[in-house]
Design a protein around this motif. Structure first.
Motif, PDB file in Angstrom:
ATOM      1  N   PHE A 101       0.826  -1.212   0.000  1.00 47.89           N
ATOM      2  CA  PHE A 101       0.000   0.000   0.000  1.00 47.89           C
ATOM      3  C   PHE A 101       0.859   1.260   0.000  1.00 47.89           C
ATOM      4  CE2 PHE A 101      -3.535  -2.506   2.285  1.00 47.89           C
ATOM      5  CZ  PHE A 101      -4.081  -2.883   1.074  1.00 47.89           C
ATOM      6  N   PHE A 102       1.920   1.259   0.785  1.00 55.80           N
ATOM      7  CA  PHE A 102       2.847   2.382   0.826  1.00 55.80           C
ATOM      8  C   PHE A 102       4.141   1.901   1.480  1.00 55.80           C
ATOM      9  CE2 PHE A 102       0.331   2.591   4.716  1.00 55.80           C
ATOM     10  CZ  PHE A 102       1.277   2.774   5.712  1.00 55.80           C
ATOM     11  N   THR A 103       5.172   2.720   1.395  1.00 55.41           N
ATOM     12  CA  THR A 103       6.456   2.407   2.008  1.00 55.41           C
ATOM     13  C   THR A 103       6.723   3.388   3.138  1.00 55.41           C
ATOM     14  OG1 THR A 103       7.361   1.496  -0.047  1.00 55.41           O
ATOM     15  CG2 THR A 103       8.946   2.206   1.625  1.00 55.41           C
ATOM     16  N   LEU A 104       7.047   2.858   4.295  1.00 50.86           N
ATOM     17  CA  LEU A 104       7.321   3.692   5.466  1.00 50.86           C
ATOM     18  C   LEU A 104       8.802   4.042   5.490  1.00 50.86           C
ATOM     19  CD1 LEU A 104       6.058   4.818   8.137  1.00 50.86           C
ATOM     20  CD2 LEU A 104       6.936   2.761   9.247  1.00 50.86           C
ATOM     21  N   THR A 105       9.109   5.322   5.568  1.00 45.59           N
ATOM     22  CA  THR A 105      10.493   5.794   5.624  1.00 45.59           C
ATOM     23  C   THR A 105      10.641   6.797   6.754  1.00 45.59           C
ATOM     24  OG1 THR A 105      10.060   7.596   4.058  1.00 45.59           O
ATOM     25  CG2 THR A 105      10.788   5.489   3.131  1.00 45.59           C
ATOM     26  N   GLY A 106      11.888   7.186   7.021  1.00 43.79           N
ATOM     27  CA  GLY A 106      12.148   8.251   7.986  1.00 43.79           C
ATOM     28  C   GLY A 106      11.992   7.850   9.433  1.00 43.79           C
ATOM     29  N   VAL A 107      12.014   6.541   9.743  1.00 48.84           N
ATOM     30  CA  VAL A 107      11.899   6.104  11.133  1.00 48.84           C
ATOM     31  C   VAL A 107      13.266   5.658  11.636  1.00 48.84           C
ATOM     32  CG1 VAL A 107       9.513   5.422  10.782  1.00 48.84           C
ATOM     33  CG2 VAL A 107      11.310   3.713  10.548  1.00 48.84           C
ATOM     34  N   ALA A 108      13.361   5.432  12.924  1.00 45.81           N
ATOM     35  CA  ALA A 108      14.630   5.054  13.545  1.00 45.81           C
ATOM     36  C   ALA A 108      15.050   3.646  13.127  1.00 45.81           C
ATOM     37  CB  ALA A 108      14.507   5.136  15.063  1.00 45.81           C
ATOM     38  N   GLY A 109      16.317   3.342  13.351  1.00 43.45           N
ATOM     39  CA  GLY A 109      16.811   1.997  13.119  1.00 43.45           C
ATOM     40  C   GLY A 109      16.371   1.056  14.219  1.00 43.45           C
ATOM     41  N   LEU A 110      16.598  -0.231  14.003  1.00 41.91           N
ATOM     42  CA  LEU A 110      16.111  -1.250  14.929  1.00 41.91           C
ATOM     43  C   LEU A 110      16.718  -1.116  16.316  1.00 41.91           C
ATOM     44  CD1 LEU A 110      14.195  -3.664  14.902  1.00 41.91           C
ATOM     45  CD2 LEU A 110      16.129  -5.116  14.217  1.00 41.91           C
ATOM     46  N   ASP A 111      17.883  -0.481  16.423  1.00 36.14           N
ATOM     47  CA  ASP A 111      18.505  -0.346  17.738  1.00 36.14           C
ATOM     48  C   ASP A 111      17.696   0.547  18.675  1.00 36.14           C
ATOM     49  OD1 ASP A 111      18.978   1.974  16.338  1.00 36.14           O
ATOM     50  OD2 ASP A 111      21.124   2.093  16.838  1.00 36.14           O
ATOM     51  N   ALA A 112      16.713   1.294  18.146  1.00 34.49           N
ATOM     52  CA  ALA A 112      15.858   2.109  19.019  1.00 34.49           C
ATOM     53  C   ALA A 112      15.080   1.241  19.994  1.00 34.49           C
ATOM     54  CB  ALA A 112      14.898   2.949  18.189  1.00 34.49           C
ATOM     55  N   ALA A 113      14.798   0.002  19.610  1.00 38.38           N
ATOM     56  CA  ALA A 113      14.070  -0.900  20.501  1.00 38.38           C
ATOM     57  C   ALA A 113      14.882  -1.256  21.737  1.00 38.38           C
ATOM     58  CB  ALA A 113      13.680  -2.172  19.749  1.00 38.38           C
ATOM     59  N   ASP A 114      16.197  -1.085  21.673  1.00 45.19           N
ATOM     60  CA  ASP A 114      17.048  -1.456  22.807  1.00 45.19           C
ATOM     61  C   ASP A 114      16.929  -0.485  23.970  1.00 45.19           C
ATOM     62  OD1 ASP A 114      18.007  -3.713  21.514  1.00 45.19           O
ATOM     63  OD2 ASP A 114      19.698  -2.642  20.612  1.00 45.19           O
ATOM     64  N   THR A 115      16.290   0.668  23.761  1.00 43.65           N
ATOM     65  CA  THR A 115      16.112   1.642  24.844  1.00 43.65           C
ATOM     66  C   THR A 115      14.650   1.770  25.266  1.00 43.65           C
ATOM     67  OG1 THR A 115      15.882   3.479  23.282  1.00 43.65           O
ATOM     68  CG2 THR A 115      18.108   2.951  24.046  1.00 43.65           C
ATOM     69  N   ALA A 116      13.799   0.883  24.754  1.00 45.93           N
ATOM     70  CA  ALA A 116      12.361   0.992  25.023  1.00 45.93           C
ATOM     71  C   ALA A 116      11.990   0.315  26.328  1.00 45.93           C
ATOM     72  CB  ALA A 116      11.571   0.373  23.874  1.00 45.93           C
ATOM     73  N   ASP A 117      11.011   0.907  27.013  1.00 46.21           N
ATOM     74  CA  ASP A 117      10.405   0.264  28.182  1.00 46.21           C
ATOM     75  C   ASP A 117       9.302  -0.687  27.749  1.00 46.21           C
ATOM     76  OD1 ASP A 117      11.943   1.911  30.005  1.00 46.21           O
ATOM     77  OD2 ASP A 117      10.617   3.551  29.415  1.00 46.21           O
ATOM     78  N   THR A 118       8.618  -0.348  26.660  1.00 45.06           N
ATOM     79  CA  THR A 118       7.612  -1.214  26.043  1.00 45.06           C
ATOM     80  C   THR A 118       7.935  -1.338  24.560  1.00 45.06           C
ATOM     81  OG1 THR A 118       5.816  -0.701  27.583  1.00 45.06           O
ATOM     82  CG2 THR A 118       5.175  -1.439  25.388  1.00 45.06           C
ATOM     83  N   VAL A 119       7.962  -2.572  24.064  1.00 48.39           N
ATOM     84  CA  VAL A 119       8.196  -2.842  22.646  1.00 48.39           C
ATOM     85  C   VAL A 119       6.941  -3.479  22.065  1.00 48.39           C
ATOM     86  CG1 VAL A 119       9.532  -4.163  20.956  1.00 48.39           C
ATOM     87  CG2 VAL A 119      10.682  -3.105  22.921  1.00 48.39           C
ATOM     88  N   ILE A 120       6.386  -2.858  21.024  1.00 51.73           N
ATOM     89  CA  ILE A 120       5.261  -3.429  20.295  1.00 51.73           C
ATOM     90  C   ILE A 120       5.829  -4.105  19.051  1.00 51.73           C
ATOM     91  CG2 ILE A 120       3.078  -2.958  19.116  1.00 51.73           C
ATOM     92  CD1 ILE A 120       2.749  -0.522  20.919  1.00 51.73           C
TER      93      ILE A 120
END
Length: 374
Positions: free
Chosen positions: A85-104
């Motif tokens: 449907f569309f391409t998502l761009t401009g978001v953080a890299g996967l390492d952003a999950a390493d600082t999350a308190d909640t990961v969806i």
């Protein structure tokens, strides 16, 4: 939705489907809101991504504070969403999950396609350091592939229940509920159940009053218990069916009343009084609740009374007998039992977590008095 990892750490006490574990916001501090990060992967569903953004990502000027620090991340600079449907761009890299308190975790309709190893590793790392994990709809497959659901309770969309059981027999699948709160891992069934679980998490983190404010802005029901059936049979009728909305609104204004008109005379609000207001028999009312809400009149009435009791405590009412009377729960003993069953907390514990003067209460807006239905 899945639960604990292949090398399980201490498992929290089991909780009834959709019932709040003891409220907590791991990792949040007075200086930094609880950080929620959504992992987006190839063919992810836009709807659930939108649900997460609506609940956790929007600014809340009406509350005077931000509830969450929210971010999206992806293993690739450009991520094709479902069916291209569309391409998502401009978001953080996967390492952003390493600082999350909640990961969806990501969900996708092609559940038989293996998840990327990098995504599964990110989920395992988050679980190992104690982050809260959330899976919407087919997100349970991601959690199960990561091995964090073995021996744990979870739910998934009903149409994938059989294939999920075959692939992940070690997971205790509950296929008929809207969502499951198993402490540090929470899973939701179909697409709209993502909003139910999201509001449940807000309620768990910030209390019923804040969750009600978020739900009003969403124009969505403030509370559907996770134990309700996820698949409500609602065939198209030959003539329009009568909505329960008017009788529900009428009942919500009278939860603590002691002189509600009923077939046996005036008294506390009962299922019989609800049926009389709707102009049907109790048996017909029961069928309509099952068909339209996926629950029973008594279960709905009890849940509404507990929610009102929570709001009264949050607004500063300390007298348990007053809270019990105004919410329609009757006695302080019944209030204690119901509140502990629904939230995992005693009234005093709930007050310490969400009462006036607590961090959860900061910026709370005053409740408007509803107009009574004649």
């Amino acid at each position: 939705m899945a639960q604990e990892s292949s090398q399980p750490k201490a498992v929290p006490p089991p909780h009834r489907a959709g019932v709040t574990a003891p409220p907590q916001q791991p990792g949040a501090t007075a200086a930094r809101p609880h950080r929620v990060v959504v992992i987006v992967d190839e063919n992810s569903n836009p709807f659930e991504l939108g649900c997460a953004t609506e609940v956790f990502g929007l600014r809340r000027p009406e509350l005077g504070r931000e509830l969450y620090d929210f971010a999206l991340c992806s293993p690739e600079p450009g991520t094709p969403m479902r069916d291209g449907f569309f391409t998502l761009t401009g978001v953080a890299g996967l390492d952003a999950a390493d600082t999350a308190d909640t990961v969806i975790v990501p969900n996708r309709p092609d559940t038989d396609v293996p998840r990327r190893p990098a995504v599964l590793d990110a989920v395992r790392r988050a679980h190992a350091r104690g982050a809260r994990l959330v899976g919407f709809c087919s997100g349970a497959f991601t959690l199960a592939e990561a091995g964090v659901l073995d021996g744990r309770r979870a739910t998934a969309h009903w149409q994938w229940a059989d294939s999920f059981r075959e692939r992940f027999p070690a997971v205790r699948l509950e296929p008929d509920v809207l969502f499951v709160d198993d402490g540090d891992i929470l899973t939701a069934a179909g697409s709209s159940a993502a909003l139910d679980l999201g509001l449940h998490i807000v309620r768990r983190d910030h209390g019923a009053e804040v969750a009600n404010s978020v739900s009003r802005r969403l124009v969505f029901a403030a509370h559907r218990d996770g134990g309700q059936r996820q698949f409500v049979e609602r065939p198209v009728p030959d003539v329009p069916d009568v909505s329960l909305a008017p009788v529900l609104a009428w009942a919500q204004e009278r939860l603590g009343d002691t002189a509600v008109p009923g077939p046996g005379g005036a008294g506390p609000l009962t299922v019989a009084a609800l049926a009389a207001r709707a102009g049907v028999s109790p048996a017909t009312l029961h069928r309509r609740f099952r068909a339209q809400l996926g629950t029973t009149p008594l279960a709905w009435l009890t849940a509404e009374r507990v929610a009102l009791a929570c709001r009264l405590i949050e607004r500063g009412e300390e007298r348990l007998d007053v809270v019990a009377r105004r919410s329609g729960l009757g006695t302080a003993a019944n209030l204690r039992a119901r509140l502990r069953r629904e939230t995992g907390l005693s009234p005093s514990g709930y007050r310490r977590r969400f009462g006036p003067g607590t961090p959860a209460a900061a910026g709370r807006i005053p409740a408007a008095a509803p107009a009574r239905t004649p």
